[in-house]
Design a protein around this motif. Structure first.
Motif, PDB file in Angstrom:
ATOM      1  N   ASP A 193      37.127 -39.784 -17.639  1.00 36.29           N
ATOM      2  CA  ASP A 193      38.212 -40.772 -18.028  1.00 36.29           C
ATOM      3  C   ASP A 193      39.437 -40.426 -17.492  1.00 36.29           C
ATOM      4  O   ASP A 193      40.383 -41.037 -17.134  1.00 36.29           O
ATOM      5  N   ASP A 194      39.731 -39.056 -17.376  1.00 35.13           N
ATOM      6  CA  ASP A 194      40.721 -38.506 -16.646  1.00 35.13           C
ATOM      7  C   ASP A 194      40.609 -38.526 -15.203  1.00 35.13           C
ATOM      8  O   ASP A 194      41.930 -38.201 -14.332  1.00 35.13           O
ATOM      9  N   SER A 195      39.834 -39.154 -14.695  1.00 30.29           N
ATOM     10  CA  SER A 195      39.719 -39.081 -13.170  1.00 30.29           C
ATOM     11  C   SER A 195      39.907 -40.491 -12.431  1.00 30.29           C
ATOM     12  O   SER A 195      39.887 -41.482 -13.147  1.00 30.29           O
ATOM     13  N   LEU A 196      39.893 -40.504 -11.361  1.00 31.33           N
ATOM     14  CA  LEU A 196      40.338 -41.715 -10.529  1.00 31.33           C
ATOM     15  C   LEU A 196      39.180 -42.671 -10.821  1.00 31.33           C
ATOM     16  O   LEU A 196      39.389 -43.683 -10.789  1.00 31.33           O
ATOM     17  N   VAL A 197      37.845 -42.205 -10.861  1.00 31.17           N
ATOM     18  CA  VAL A 197      36.532 -42.942 -11.135  1.00 31.17           C
ATOM     19  C   VAL A 197      36.798 -43.634 -12.297  1.00 31.17           C
ATOM     20  O   VAL A 197      36.480 -44.821 -12.509  1.00 31.17           O
ATOM     21  N   GLY A 198      37.392 -43.035 -13.282  1.00 36.44           N
ATOM     22  CA  GLY A 198      37.532 -43.622 -14.528  1.00 36.44           C
ATOM     23  C   GLY A 198      38.496 -44.608 -14.375  1.00 36.44           C
ATOM     24  O   GLY A 198      38.142 -45.590 -15.225  1.00 36.44           O
ATOM     25  N   ASP A 199      39.411 -44.354 -13.981  1.00 33.58           N
ATOM     26  CA  ASP A 199      40.491 -45.648 -13.809  1.00 33.58           C
ATOM     27  C   ASP A 199      40.220 -46.949 -13.144  1.00 33.58           C
ATOM     28  O   ASP A 199      40.115 -47.825 -13.298  1.00 33.58           O
ATOM     29  N   ILE A 200      39.160 -46.494 -11.963  1.00 33.17           N
ATOM     30  CA  ILE A 200      38.441 -47.511 -11.303  1.00 33.17           C
ATOM     31  C   ILE A 200      37.545 -48.253 -12.164  1.00 33.17           C
ATOM     32  O   ILE A 200      37.475 -49.507 -11.994  1.00 33.17           O
ATOM     33  N   LEU A 201      36.680 -47.466 -12.768  1.00 36.32           N
ATOM     34  CA  LEU A 201      35.764 -48.361 -13.838  1.00 36.32           C
ATOM     35  C   LEU A 201      36.379 -48.989 -14.852  1.00 36.32           C
ATOM     36  O   LEU A 201      35.982 -50.004 -15.252  1.00 36.32           O
ATOM     37  N   GLY A 202      37.627 -48.509 -15.465  1.00 35.82           N
ATOM     38  CA  GLY A 202      38.296 -49.177 -16.277  1.00 35.82           C
ATOM     39  C   GLY A 202      38.868 -50.548 -15.843  1.00 35.82           C
ATOM     40  O   GLY A 202      38.809 -51.408 -16.386  1.00 35.82           O
ATOM     41  N   ALA A 203      39.548 -50.653 -14.660  1.00 32.32           N
ATOM     42  CA  ALA A 203      39.921 -51.505 -13.978  1.00 32.32           C
ATOM     43  C   ALA A 203      38.893 -52.518 -13.667  1.00 32.32           C
ATOM     44  O   ALA A 203      38.975 -53.926 -13.790  1.00 32.32           O
ATOM     45  N   ILE A 204      37.807 -52.118 -13.121  1.00 28.80           N
ATOM     46  CA  ILE A 204      36.602 -53.236 -13.036  1.00 28.80           C
ATOM     47  C   ILE A 204      36.092 -53.881 -14.303  1.00 28.80           C
ATOM     48  O   ILE A 204      35.873 -55.111 -14.455  1.00 28.80           O
ATOM     49  N   THR A 205      35.711 -53.020 -15.352  1.00 26.95           N
ATOM     50  CA  THR A 205      35.535 -53.639 -16.666  1.00 26.95           C
ATOM     51  C   THR A 205      36.515 -54.566 -16.930  1.00 26.95           C
ATOM     52  O   THR A 205      36.128 -55.714 -17.615  1.00 26.95           O
ATOM     53  N   LEU A 206      37.880 -54.427 -16.948  1.00 27.47           N
ATOM     54  CA  LEU A 206      38.891 -55.178 -17.384  1.00 27.47           C
ATOM     55  C   LEU A 206      38.784 -56.539 -16.759  1.00 27.47           C
ATOM     56  O   LEU A 206      38.809 -57.793 -17.156  1.00 27.47           O
ATOM     57  N   PHE A 207      38.394 -56.586 -15.310  1.00 27.83           N
ATOM     58  CA  PHE A 207      38.717 -57.655 -14.551  1.00 27.83           C
ATOM     59  C   PHE A 207      37.215 -58.488 -14.630  1.00 27.83           C
ATOM     60  O   PHE A 207      37.398 -59.948 -14.836  1.00 27.83           O
ATOM     61  N   LEU A 208      36.024 -57.811 -14.933  1.00 26.72           N
ATOM     62  CA  LEU A 208      34.945 -58.536 -15.273  1.00 26.72           C
ATOM     63  C   LEU A 208      35.130 -59.008 -16.558  1.00 26.72           C
ATOM     64  O   LEU A 208      34.499 -60.329 -16.807  1.00 26.72           O
ATOM     65  N   GLY A 209      35.825 -58.566 -17.622  1.00 23.71           N
ATOM     66  CA  GLY A 209      35.991 -59.368 -18.933  1.00 23.71           C
ATOM     67  C   GLY A 209      36.872 -60.560 -18.816  1.00 23.71           C
ATOM     68  O   GLY A 209      36.592 -61.393 -19.446  1.00 23.71           O
ATOM     69  N   LEU A 210      37.930 -60.206 -18.042  1.00 25.31           N
ATOM     70  CA  LEU A 210      38.713 -61.576 -17.727  1.00 25.31           C
ATOM     71  C   LEU A 210      38.010 -62.909 -17.307  1.00 25.31           C
ATOM     72  O   LEU A 210      38.101 -63.827 -17.561  1.00 25.31           O
ATOM     73  N   TYR A 211      37.350 -62.268 -16.265  1.00 25.12           N
ATOM     74  CA  TYR A 211      36.343 -63.423 -15.227  1.00 25.12           C
ATOM     75  C   TYR A 211      35.567 -64.082 -16.155  1.00 25.12           C
ATOM     76  O   TYR A 211      35.162 -65.418 -16.188  1.00 25.12           O
ATOM     77  N   GLY A 212      34.861 -63.311 -17.001  1.00 23.54           N
ATOM     78  CA  GLY A 212      33.914 -63.896 -17.896  1.00 23.54           C
ATOM     79  C   GLY A 212      34.695 -64.621 -19.000  1.00 23.54           C
ATOM     80  O   GLY A 212      33.939 -65.666 -19.450  1.00 23.54           O
TER      81      GLY A 212
END
Length: 52
Positions: free
Chosen positions: A20-39
């Motif tokens: 969660d504290d890493s850049l990977v967590g930020d990227i995964l969070g952004a991907i999850t957000l955009f996939l949710g919006l796309y859905g």
């Protein structure tokens, strides 16, 4: 047995916090957000058809 489960749980929580504290967590969070919006965008026409 309970102490083993407790140790595994703590390790999992620490790993999750590290991700969660890493850049990977930020990227995964952004991907999850955009996939949710796309859905949601894909679901709107279907819901319109159902509600008419």
């Amino acid at each position: 047995m309970a102490s083993l489960i407790s140790l595994l749980w703590r390790a999992l929580v620490r790993l999750n916090a590290r991700i969660d504290d890493s850049l990977v967590g930020d990227i995964l969070g952004a991907i999850t957000l955009f996939l949710g919006l796309y859905g949601l965008l894909l679901a709107v026409p279907v819901l319109e058809g159902v509600l008419k």
